[in-house]
Design an enzyme around this catalytic site. Sequence first.
Site, PDB file in Angstrom:
ATOM      1  CB  ALA A 269      -0.870  -0.022   1.246  1.00 48.73           C
TER       2      ALA A 269
ATOM      3  N   GLY B   4       0.483  -4.954   0.923  1.00 46.93           N
ATOM      4  CA  GLY B   4      -0.725  -4.984   0.080  1.00 46.93           C
ATOM      5  C   GLY B   4      -0.502  -5.675  -1.257  1.00 46.93           C
TER       6      GLY B   4
ATOM      7  CD  GLU C 180      -2.628  -7.327   3.053  1.00 47.60           C
ATOM      8  OE1 GLU C 180      -2.207  -6.184   2.776  1.00 47.60           O
ATOM      9  OE2 GLU C 180      -3.361  -7.562   4.027  1.00 47.60           O
TER      10      GLU C 180
ATOM     11  CD  GLU D  49       1.588  -5.500   5.699  1.00 48.69           C
ATOM     12  OE1 GLU D  49       2.348  -6.456   5.957  1.00 48.69           O
ATOM     13  OE2 GLU D  49       0.853  -5.473   4.703  1.00 48.69           O
TER      14      GLU D  49
HETATM   15  N1  COA Z   1       4.607   3.081  -0.609  1.00 46.61           N
HETATM   16  C1  COA Z   1       5.011   4.226  -1.163  1.00 46.61           C
HETATM   17  N2  COA Z   1       6.105   4.347  -1.911  1.00 46.61           N
HETATM   18  C2  COA Z   1       6.834   3.229  -2.117  1.00 46.61           C
HETATM   19  C3  COA Z   1       6.469   1.989  -1.573  1.00 46.61           C
HETATM   20  C4  COA Z   1       5.301   1.944  -0.783  1.00 46.61           C
HETATM   21  N3  COA Z   1       4.866   0.804  -0.244  1.00 46.61           N
HETATM   22  N4  COA Z   1       7.400   1.083  -1.934  1.00 46.61           N
HETATM   23  C5  COA Z   1       8.317   1.736  -2.690  1.00 46.61           C
HETATM   24  N5  COA Z   1       7.961   3.034  -2.811  1.00 46.61           N
HETATM   25  C6  COA Z   1       8.664   4.094  -3.545  1.00 46.61           C
HETATM   26  C7  COA Z   1       9.894   4.588  -2.790  1.00 46.61           C
HETATM   27  O1  COA Z   1       9.517   5.560  -1.823  1.00 46.61           O
HETATM   28  C8  COA Z   1      10.695   5.172  -3.925  1.00 46.61           C
HETATM   29  O2  COA Z   1      10.133   6.417  -4.273  1.00 46.61           O
HETATM   30  P1  COA Z   1      11.119   7.685  -4.564  1.00 46.61           P
HETATM   31  O3  COA Z   1      11.979   7.235  -5.717  1.00 46.61           O
HETATM   32  O4  COA Z   1      10.171   8.783  -4.932  1.00 46.61           O
HETATM   33  O5  COA Z   1      11.894   7.917  -3.332  1.00 46.61           O
HETATM   34  C9  COA Z   1      10.414   4.218  -5.076  1.00 46.61           C
HETATM   35  O6  COA Z   1       9.188   3.570  -4.746  1.00 46.61           O
HETATM   36  C10 COA Z   1      11.491   3.176  -5.267  1.00 46.61           C
HETATM   37  O7  COA Z   1      11.660   2.469  -4.034  1.00 46.61           O
HETATM   38  P2  COA Z   1      13.077   2.311  -3.293  1.00 46.61           P
HETATM   39  O8  COA Z   1      12.801   2.083  -1.853  1.00 46.61           O
HETATM   40  O9  COA Z   1      13.968   3.447  -3.661  1.00 46.61           O
HETATM   41  O10 COA Z   1      13.608   0.991  -3.989  1.00 46.61           O
HETATM   42  P3  COA Z   1      14.642  -0.063  -3.376  1.00 46.61           P
HETATM   43  O11 COA Z   1      15.019  -0.956  -4.492  1.00 46.61           O
HETATM   44  O12 COA Z   1      15.724   0.617  -2.632  1.00 46.61           O
HETATM   45  O13 COA Z   1      13.789  -0.907  -2.294  1.00 46.61           O
HETATM   46  C11 COA Z   1      11.830  -2.085  -1.481  1.00 46.61           C
HETATM   47  C12 COA Z   1      12.698  -1.704  -2.706  1.00 46.61           C
HETATM   48  C13 COA Z   1      10.586  -2.790  -1.994  1.00 46.61           C
HETATM   49  C14 COA Z   1      12.614  -3.029  -0.573  1.00 46.61           C
HETATM   50  C15 COA Z   1      11.447  -0.817  -0.701  1.00 46.61           C
HETATM   51  O14 COA Z   1      10.886   0.126  -1.622  1.00 46.61           O
HETATM   52  C16 COA Z   1      10.433  -1.025   0.389  1.00 46.61           C
HETATM   53  O15 COA Z   1      10.776  -1.529   1.440  1.00 46.61           O
HETATM   54  N6  COA Z   1       9.176  -0.621   0.176  1.00 46.61           N
HETATM   55  C17 COA Z   1       8.135  -0.663   1.160  1.00 46.61           C
HETATM   56  C18 COA Z   1       7.636  -2.080   1.358  1.00 46.61           C
HETATM   57  C19 COA Z   1       6.582  -2.131   2.433  1.00 46.61           C
HETATM   58  O16 COA Z   1       6.819  -1.894   3.594  1.00 46.61           O
HETATM   59  N7  COA Z   1       5.358  -2.436   2.022  1.00 46.61           N
HETATM   60  C20 COA Z   1       4.246  -2.582   2.918  1.00 46.61           C
HETATM   61  C21 COA Z   1       3.462  -1.337   2.968  1.00 46.61           C
HETATM   62  S1  COA Z   1       2.060  -1.518   4.055  1.00 46.61           S
END
Ligand code: COA
Length: 260
Positions: free
Chosen positions: A66, A112, A115, A135
């Site tokens: 999400a 999400g 999910e 989460e």
């Molecule tokens: N919500 C909002 N933005 C998200 C996102 C999320 N769940 N997941 C990734 N993004 C965005 C990042 O903020 C980044 O945006 P920016 O370039 O404007 O800063 C872009 O997507 C790329 O992500 P980034 O984190 O730079 O890539 P990465 O390769 O370093 O890491 C992940 C990849 C998936 C490990 C990392 O993005 C992450 O941990 N995301 C969140 C996962 C999460 O907790 N999901 C559950 C949400 S309830």
Amino acid sequence: MAYQNILSEVREQILYITINREQKLNALNKATLAELSDVISFGTMQDQVRGILLTGAGGKAFVAGADISEFSGYDAEQGEALARTGQEKVFNAIENCPKPIVAAINGFALGGGLELALACHIRVASANAKLGLPEVSLGLIPGYGGTQRLTQVVGRGKAIEMIATADMISADEAKEIGLVNYVVPQTDLITKAEEILNKIKQRAPLAIAAAIKSVNSTFAYDVNGFETEIKEFGKCFNTEDFKEGTTAFLEKRKPTFSGK
Ligand code: COA
């Protein structure tokens, strides 16, 4: 309807849906969820759609969760409303869709995103996929049905381990625990999902809808799944597809199903 966050098209009776926010790793913001809800209703209603393929844009993520930026300031009431609306309009709608939905998991399926894949009927993962429910790292729990559907699919022990550790698992581990049906090289992902849908397309649509409803009844707390199966089985006998299927068998030819 013209969508801003998803791509959708119907080709050869398959509705292709691609979540298209690649720069945000296809994170599910409210606008994307609204569009998903709309396109799933479209697919449900259109007779020409026999199956749905759901994937994410780019080679890195199916859906990375999400959109955290949208709910970081929410209170309890807003959080509950977010989960309730999302579950009803998107995740339950996917699970209850009478057309089989295959998730083609082309990278991260987190929060999400996992999910969403869990709400789909069949999951195919690319070898580079990483799956998890992180989460609790954010001080939350899954809110789009993840605590329920992950438990249904992999059992309580593994579900609590995945949710409580917030660890991501590889595609191969996901296959091992039954979380995904297949793991294939990324280049073959869509082809594999299409292969499954192309088989389903040849079968009787109303019987498939009846099967989905009956299987889903296993997990409905207020429904006796055996009773659902008996009723759905009976209803099949009144369909043109049943007549066509049995006649074609007896005439030693391939059936052509109309979905009636
Ligand atoms: N919500 C909002 N933005 C998200 C996102 C999320 N769940 N997941 C990734 N993004 C965005 C990042 O903020 C980044 O945006 P920016 O370039 O404007 O800063 C872009 O997507 C790329 O992500 P980034 O984190 O730079 O890539 P990465 O390769 O370093 O890491 C992940 C990849 C998936 C490990 C990392 O993005 C992450 O941990 N995301 C969140 C996962 C999460 O907790 N999901 C559950 C949400 S309830």
